[in-house]
Design an enzyme around this catalytic site. Structure first.
Site, short mmCIF file in Angstrom:
data_model
loop_
_atom_site.label_atom_id
_atom_site.label_comp_id
_atom_site.label_asym_id
_atom_site.label_seq_id
_atom_site.Cartn_x
_atom_site.Cartn_y
_atom_site.Cartn_z
CG ASP A 141 -2.04 1.01 1.12
OD1 ASP A 141 -2.59 1.41 2.17
OD2 ASP A 141 -2.36 1.44 -0.02
CE LYS A 144 -0.73 3.46 -3.97
NZ LYS A 144 -0.75 2.65 -2.73
CG ASP A 169 -5.36 -0.17 -1.26
OD1 ASP A 169 -5.22 0.90 -0.67
OD2 ASP A 169 -6.43 -0.52 -1.81
CG ASN A 170 -4.38 2.16 -3.60
OD1 ASN A 170 -3.57 2.06 -2.70
ND2 ASN A 170 -5.58 2.71 -3.43
CD GLU A 199 -8.38 4.79 -0.28
OE1 GLU A 199 -8.67 3.74 -0.87
OE2 GLU A 199 -7.25 5.25 -0.27
#
Ligand SMILES: O=C(NCCNC(=O)c1cc(-c2ccc(F)cc2)cc(O)c1O)c1cc(O)ncn1
Ligand SMILES: [Mg+2]
Length: 214
Positions: A141, A144, A169-170, A199
């Site tokens: 997380d 990136k 995540d993401n 989120e």
């Protein structure tokens, strides 16, 4: 002087959450982010997926890349069996300072080791510094563009074993295209996408769960 968003998030935890109650800390942060100010925590919707993966894996060793304010650190730590260890890496010292206080308020500091520094520097030192052989679960997380190089580095350092789980995540927003391509096309991983939302928004995002096949 002006406070920062992480400082205001910590204030909301200290005002609205019960000391020693991790779930109330998670709830206080989600309420702050929905009602006051958006912040880049994994959030309640993706957080439930994270919880289910943590519960399924029941890990003895967890690595979290990207602590931010400690929201997912608290979610994960509250589900760990006794004696399990969660090592969380944060590059940004201001984020780390807030996360330490959020983790302490939740009362999960005994299960958590927060390390300040760059993931690329610390991953090769995991075994010698913390006595960790392999990680049962890794939650990605952080930046990136570091997901792929850090995954390759973990492979090279022998930190992944047959059955280790990577949860990222993401993968849609902000997006990690090179990482996604890698884990989905590599014969050494079995990947699964959990569709969700960024989120506290209606924007599509999701978590990618990848099992290292050794
Ligand atoms: O790790 C560091 N940042 C957090 C990484 N995480 C993210 O960037 C992140 C971003 C978003 C996001 C999504 C949509 C949008 F419009 C804006 C941001 C969501 C997320 O869920 C994240 O996790 C960092 C920073 C810094 O300055 N120095 C050292 N480290
Ligand atoms: Mg994130």
């Amino acid at each position: 002087t002006q406070s920062t968003r992480p400082q205001r998030l910590l204030g909301a935890v200290q005002k609205n959450a019960t000391r020693g109650d991790p779930r109330s800390v998670v709830q206080a942060i989600d309420q702050f982010c929905r009602q006051k100010e958006w912040a880049m925590n994994v959030g309640d919707e993706k957080g439930c997926i994270l919880d289910s993966v943590v519960s399924e894996v029941n890990p003895a060793t967890v690595l979290e890349l990207g602590t931010y304010c400690g929201y997912s650190t608290v979610r994960i730590a509250s589900l760990l069996p006794p004696h399990a260890k969660l090592i969380t890496l944060e590059f940004n010292p201001d984020f780390a300072a807030i996360a330490r206080q959020v983790i302490a308020w939740a009362g999960v500091e005994d299960k958590v080791h927060l390390v300040e520094g760059a993931s690329g520097d610390w991953i090769p030192k995991m075994t010698e510094q913390f006595g960790v052989k392999t990680f049962d679960l890794v939650f990605l997380d952080h930046w990136k563009d570091r997901y792929l190089p850090d995954t390759m580095l973990m492979e090279e350092c022998g930190l992944l074993r047959k059955g280790s789980i990577l949860l990222a995540d993401n993968v849609i927003c902000p997006g990690t295209p090179d990482y996604l391509e890698y884990v989905r096309s590599s014969l050494r991983y079995e990947s699964q996408y959990f569709k969700s939302h960024l989120e506290y928004t209606k924007v599509e995002d999701g978590l990618e769960k990848s099992v290292f096949l050794g």
